[in-house]
Design a protein around this motif. Structure first.
Motif, PDB file in Angstrom:
ATOM      1  N   CYS A  89      -2.670 -23.016 -26.053  1.00 22.41           N
ATOM      2  CA  CYS A  89      -2.374 -22.785 -27.475  1.00 22.41           C
ATOM      3  C   CYS A  89      -3.661 -22.575 -28.271  1.00 22.41           C
ATOM      4  O   CYS A  89      -3.719 -21.697 -29.146  1.00 22.41           O
ATOM      5  CB  CYS A  89      -1.592 -23.971 -28.048  1.00 22.41           C
ATOM      6  SG  CYS A  89       0.127 -24.079 -27.491  1.00 22.41           S
ATOM      7  N   ALA A  90      -4.677 -23.367 -27.970  1.00 24.76           N
ATOM      8  CA  ALA A  90      -5.954 -23.200 -28.661  1.00 24.76           C
ATOM      9  C   ALA A  90      -6.565 -21.840 -28.340  1.00 24.76           C
ATOM     10  O   ALA A  90      -7.087 -21.150 -29.229  1.00 24.76           O
ATOM     11  CB  ALA A  90      -6.906 -24.322 -28.267  1.00 24.76           C
ATOM     12  N   TYR A  91      -6.489 -21.447 -27.089  1.00 22.37           N
ATOM     13  CA  TYR A  91      -7.041 -20.152 -26.671  1.00 22.37           C
ATOM     14  C   TYR A  91      -6.263 -19.005 -27.325  1.00 22.37           C
ATOM     15  O   TYR A  91      -6.867 -18.046 -27.834  1.00 22.37           O
ATOM     16  CB  TYR A  91      -6.963 -20.048 -25.151  1.00 22.37           C
ATOM     17  CG  TYR A  91      -7.554 -18.797 -24.568  1.00 22.37           C
ATOM     18  CD1 TYR A  91      -8.934 -18.644 -24.438  1.00 22.37           C
ATOM     19  CD2 TYR A  91      -6.745 -17.757 -24.127  1.00 22.37           C
ATOM     20  CE1 TYR A  91      -9.485 -17.501 -23.893  1.00 22.37           C
ATOM     21  CE2 TYR A  91      -7.288 -16.607 -23.578  1.00 22.37           C
ATOM     22  CZ  TYR A  91      -8.657 -16.492 -23.465  1.00 22.37           C
ATOM     23  OH  TYR A  91      -9.194 -15.345 -22.925  1.00 22.37           O
ATOM     24  N   ALA A  92      -4.928 -19.105 -27.324  1.00 19.55           N
ATOM     25  CA  ALA A  92      -4.116 -18.075 -27.960  1.00 19.55           C
ATOM     26  C   ALA A  92      -4.377 -18.011 -29.459  1.00 19.55           C
ATOM     27  O   ALA A  92      -4.354 -16.932 -30.063  1.00 19.55           O
ATOM     28  CB  ALA A  92      -2.628 -18.336 -27.690  1.00 19.55           C
ATOM     29  N   GLY A  93      -4.625 -19.166 -30.068  1.00 21.35           N
ATOM     30  CA  GLY A  93      -4.955 -19.171 -31.488  1.00 21.35           C
ATOM     31  C   GLY A  93      -6.254 -18.439 -31.781  1.00 21.35           C
ATOM     32  O   GLY A  93      -6.351 -17.705 -32.769  1.00 21.35           O
ATOM     33  N   LEU A  94      -7.258 -18.615 -30.909  1.00 19.74           N
ATOM     34  CA  LEU A  94      -8.513 -17.887 -31.084  1.00 19.74           C
ATOM     35  C   LEU A  94      -8.294 -16.383 -30.934  1.00 19.74           C
ATOM     36  O   LEU A  94      -8.864 -15.576 -31.686  1.00 19.74           O
ATOM     37  CB  LEU A  94      -9.542 -18.371 -30.056  1.00 19.74           C
ATOM     38  CG  LEU A  94     -10.137 -19.765 -30.298  1.00 19.74           C
ATOM     39  CD1 LEU A  94     -11.054 -20.143 -29.137  1.00 19.74           C
ATOM     40  CD2 LEU A  94     -10.895 -19.807 -31.616  1.00 19.74           C
ATOM     41  N   LEU A  95      -7.473 -15.997 -29.958  1.00 16.98           N
ATOM     42  CA  LEU A  95      -7.181 -14.573 -29.770  1.00 16.98           C
ATOM     43  C   LEU A  95      -6.470 -13.997 -30.992  1.00 16.98           C
ATOM     44  O   LEU A  95      -6.783 -12.892 -31.445  1.00 16.98           O
ATOM     45  CB  LEU A  95      -6.324 -14.372 -28.521  1.00 16.98           C
ATOM     46  CG  LEU A  95      -6.984 -14.670 -27.168  1.00 16.98           C
ATOM     47  CD1 LEU A  95      -5.983 -14.470 -26.042  1.00 16.98           C
ATOM     48  CD2 LEU A  95      -8.215 -13.794 -26.953  1.00 16.98           C
ATOM     49  N   ALA A  96      -5.497 -14.753 -31.512  1.00 14.51           N
ATOM     50  CA  ALA A  96      -4.760 -14.275 -32.679  1.00 14.51           C
ATOM     51  C   ALA A  96      -5.682 -14.170 -33.900  1.00 14.51           C
ATOM     52  O   ALA A  96      -5.579 -13.217 -34.688  1.00 14.51           O
ATOM     53  CB  ALA A  96      -3.597 -15.220 -32.983  1.00 14.51           C
TER      54      ALA A  96
END
Length: 250
Positions: free
Chosen positions: A41-48
């Motif tokens: 989730c943290a990684y996806a948040g950075l991507l978003a």
């Protein structure tokens, strides 16, 4: 132990495999409750957040307008779909980790769908084929990752396809030039940079998607490796005593 080893020879995955810490065993954060999913989730948040910044800067519009083949859009959609799948897979592996940790701590068997419990139950009878059950456990933990690694390679191949198409357009435009006139140099350069832009943009997009998705798949593989190792250890038969059938002190 990962079944995706042949795929890791691709450029993006090879780069990911050499980044510090990504080839190591699961981190303490990943081993915590829902840790792998929270890390995703943290990684996806950075991507978003990065995608939002690019959108506000107008980079996405310029990127799509400069690629009439649509390969850049295909690569982006493929990356988004695979990233969503990686999040779902992180949740599934986390559920299996919780069930295994529960068994190790309290010897409470998991519910139906618990891979480690299935492995222990299959290996429990005398004369059970442990090798076969180990293959089943490995397929449960690693099998779905094969398709994800294949799609990760497809991103790279689509980028290379865009490069071929871009340079083909560039070669065709050069072949149509009959005479060179200084007054036509601006228009000529504009038409030539179209094919060059397709070649470069699709290649960069494919490489970027390949590396960013490889980061996620590498951690999923390492987490699954640790899950298999701990499941095997939890099902290991007790060590035999020197007398063969009597416990110590009997």
């Amino acid at each position: 132990m990962s079944s995706a080893a042949p795929h890791q020879r691709m450029l993006g995955a090879a780069v990911v495999g050499r980044l510090p810490g990504l080839g190591c065993a699961p981190l303490a954060l990943e081993r915590g409750e829902r840790g792998l999913f929270l890390l995703w989730c943290a990684y996806a948040g950075l991507l978003a957040f990065g995608a939002l910044l690019l959108w506000r800067a107008g980079a996405w519009h310029r990127l799509l307008d400069a690629d009439p083949t649509g390969l850049t859009l295909v690569i982006a959609l493929l990356f988004i779909g695979c990233t969503a799948w990686a999040g779902r897979r992180a949740w599934v592996l986390g559920e299996q980790r919780l069930a295994l940790d529960r068994w190790i701590a309290t010897r409470t068997p998991g519910a139906s769908g618990d891979w480690s419990h299935e492995y222990r139950s299959g290996c429990a009878p005398a004369g059970a084929d442990r090798a076969t059950w180990l293959q089943v456990l490995g397929e449960r933990a690693h099998g779905p990752h094969e398709m994800a690694w294949w799609l990760n390679g497809i991103q790279l191949k689509l980028g290379l396809l865009g490069k071929v198409i871009g340079f083909s357009i560039l070669a065709l435009q050069l072949g149509q030039v009959q005479t060179f006139d200084a007054s036509m140099s601006g228009q000529l350069l504009k038409s030539l940079t179209g094919g060059l832009g397709i070649a470069l943009l699709t290649t960069v997009t494919g490489l970027t998607g390949n590396i960013l998705l490889g980061l996620q798949l590498m951690r999923l593989d390492r987490f699954a490796d640790a899950l298999i190792a701990d499941a095997i250890a939890s099902a290991a038969p007790p060590q035999e005593t020197p007398d063969g059938d009597r416990p110590h002190g009997a």
